[in-house]
Structures are given as C-alpha cells and as structure tokens.
Design an enzyme around this catalytic site. Structure first.
Site, mmCIF file in Angstrom:
data_model
loop_
_atom_site.group_PDB
_atom_site.id
_atom_site.type_symbol
_atom_site.label_atom_id
_atom_site.label_comp_id
_atom_site.label_asym_id
_atom_site.label_seq_id
_atom_site.Cartn_x
_atom_site.Cartn_y
_atom_site.Cartn_z
ATOM 1 N N HIS A 99 0.838 -1.190 0.000
ATOM 2 C CA HIS A 99 0.000 0.000 0.000
ATOM 3 C C HIS A 99 0.874 1.241 0.000
ATOM 4 O O HIS A 99 2.022 1.206 0.425
ATOM 5 C CB HIS A 99 -0.978 0.027 1.185
ATOM 6 N N HIS A 101 0.838 5.231 1.216
ATOM 7 C CA HIS A 101 0.217 6.275 2.032
ATOM 8 C C HIS A 101 0.357 7.611 1.314
ATOM 9 O O HIS A 101 1.449 7.942 0.832
ATOM 10 C CB HIS A 101 0.945 6.426 3.381
#
Length: 135
Positions: A99, A101
């Site tokens: 992922h 951010h």
C-alpha cells in the site's frame, strides 16, 4: 489472501470510505490517519510488498499516487504531501499487503515523518557500489 484485512477492504468485503476505484486499485481514507485526509492506495490483488508486485502494476500504483496527490492538494488545500511506502517490518510495514500512504501536510502540523541525516562515508559508498554491481 484469506485473512488479509487490506484484501478484504480492497475487494469490498469490508466497508471503507472509498475515494477512487478501478479494476486494479481502491483508494480509501485511512481509519488511523496521521493527518486529516490521509489515504491509502491498495491493489485489489494481494502482494506483500513492492518486491512481489509486477513492475507494470507498481508503475500504475505510482501514477495513481500522483493523480490522487493532485486531487488532494486541490480538495484539502494542503501545503505538502508525503508519499510513503514501507516494505517489511524493519521499515515500518504493519499490514503486509502493499500500500501507498498519501499524507496531507500543513505548515506547523505535528506529523512526525523524518530522520536525522547521517553521513555517507567513503567506505560505505564503495561497499554499497560494489554490492549493487554484484547483483
């Protein structure tokens, strides 16, 4: 992966505040934000980290990060944005599903992302250059 919370969120099994979605990714608001508007870019397929992802998908993820950062600046009127991607526990990864951010930053906010700069010694430089040349 069966027990991966980000797989469940990216796949729509767990509700999220979705900002964007396509065939490959879902972008959501982080439920534990570092700053108001902190979002996560999640691939819908499971990859533990950047090293496991196909290069084409990594490229798409970072193009999406650029597009979402542009929208973030316009929507939140932030002064800056951290684009952060951690790999492995030693680097701060806590959910082992790739992922990215995107953290909006504002002058004088209290978000603490940073490090104390060290010094690149001649010995370290030579060691690292040699190690990279060997792989």
């Amino acid at each position: 992966m069966e027990n991966c919370i980000f797989c469940k969120i990216a796949g729509g099994e767990i509700p999220s505040a979705t900002l964007y979605e396509d065939d490959d990714f879902r972008v959501i608001l982080d439920v534990g934000p570092a700053a108001k508007g902190h979002m996560l870019i999640l691939p819908k397929k499971h990859f533990a980290n950047i090293c496991e992802m196909p290069e084409e998908l990594v490229g798409k993820a970072f193009i999406l990060a650029k597009r979402m950062a542009e929208k973030m600046e316009k929507a939140l009127h932030c002064d800056g944005i951290n684009v952060l991607q951690n790999n492995h526990e030693a680097a701060g990864q806590t959910v082992f599903h790739f992922h990215i951010h995107l953290i909006p930053r504002f002058h004088k906010d209290k978000v603490g992302i940073g490090w104390k700069p060290g010094k690149l010694t001649e010995g370290d430089r030579e060691e690292i250059l040699r190690a990279f040349a060997e792989v």
